[in-house]
Design an enzyme around this catalytic site. Structure first.
Site: not given
Ligand code: ADP
Ligand code: MG
Length: 138
Positions: A9, A49, A57, A85, A91, A102, A112, A115, A126
């Site tokens: 990212k 997304y 968010f 993962r 996350t 992370r 973070n 992805h 994807e």
């Molecule tokens: P992951 O990337 O671990 O699969 P998610 O798919 O739940 O997590 O969320 C996608 C992305 O959205 C996260 O990697 C993060 O960048 C952002 N995100 C998720 N939850 C939050 C939150 N509570 N506040 C801000 N950003 C968030």
């Molecule tokens: Mg995700």
């Protein structure tokens, strides 16, 4: 063999740590079989997304994803989806295990660093979102 979609990212490309992240990927036994550095448009980020579009968010996350270049990658290996993962970590980096990408590099839950696809269905979608088959060389 399984394939998964990874994105390094903008918070990570900005800090010039794409090589360090790639080293962690390769040290975990995953092979980078496709890779491209691009700058996402808002439309692309929102489509990628789409599953999160109702979340509070979402707007901030999209802004973050288009704030700089990203590196999109196809990773290949045994159980690549769950393996990646695992080495990504949680996350929220505050909850991520020691030694994960992370935990090592992420700045916050909204910056973070990486992805990774979360299921075979999302991996298929994807990977096809960013790569055609001639760009993936195993
Ligand atoms: P992951 O990337 O671990 O699969 P998610 O798919 O739940 O997590 O969320 C996608 C992305 O959205 C996260 O990697 C993060 O960048 C952002 N995100 C998720 N939850 C939050 C939150 N509570 N506040 C801000 N950003 C968030
Ligand atoms: Mg995700």
């Amino acid at each position: 063999m399984e394939r998964t979609l990874s994105i390094i990212k903008p918070d990570a490309t900005e800090r010039n740590i794409t090589g360090q992240i790639n080293s962690m990927i390769e040290n975990a036994g995953l092979r980078i079989v496709g890779q491209r550095r691009i700058w996402l448009t808002q439309k692309q980020a929102e489509e990628f997304y789409a599953e999160h579009k109702e979340k509070s968010f979402f707007p901030g996350m999209i802004q973050q994803m288009i704030s700089g270049p990203v590196v999109v990658q196809v990773l290949e290996g045994e159980n690549a989806i769950s393996l990646y993962r695992g080495i990504m970590g949680a996350t929220n980096p505050a909850a991520a295990e020691e030694g994960t990408i992370r935990k090592t590099f992420a700045l916050s839950i909204d910056r973070n660093s990486v992805h990774g696809s979360d299921s075979p269905e999302s991996a298929r979608r994807e990977i096809a979102f960013f790569f055609n088959h001639t760009e993936i060389v195993g």
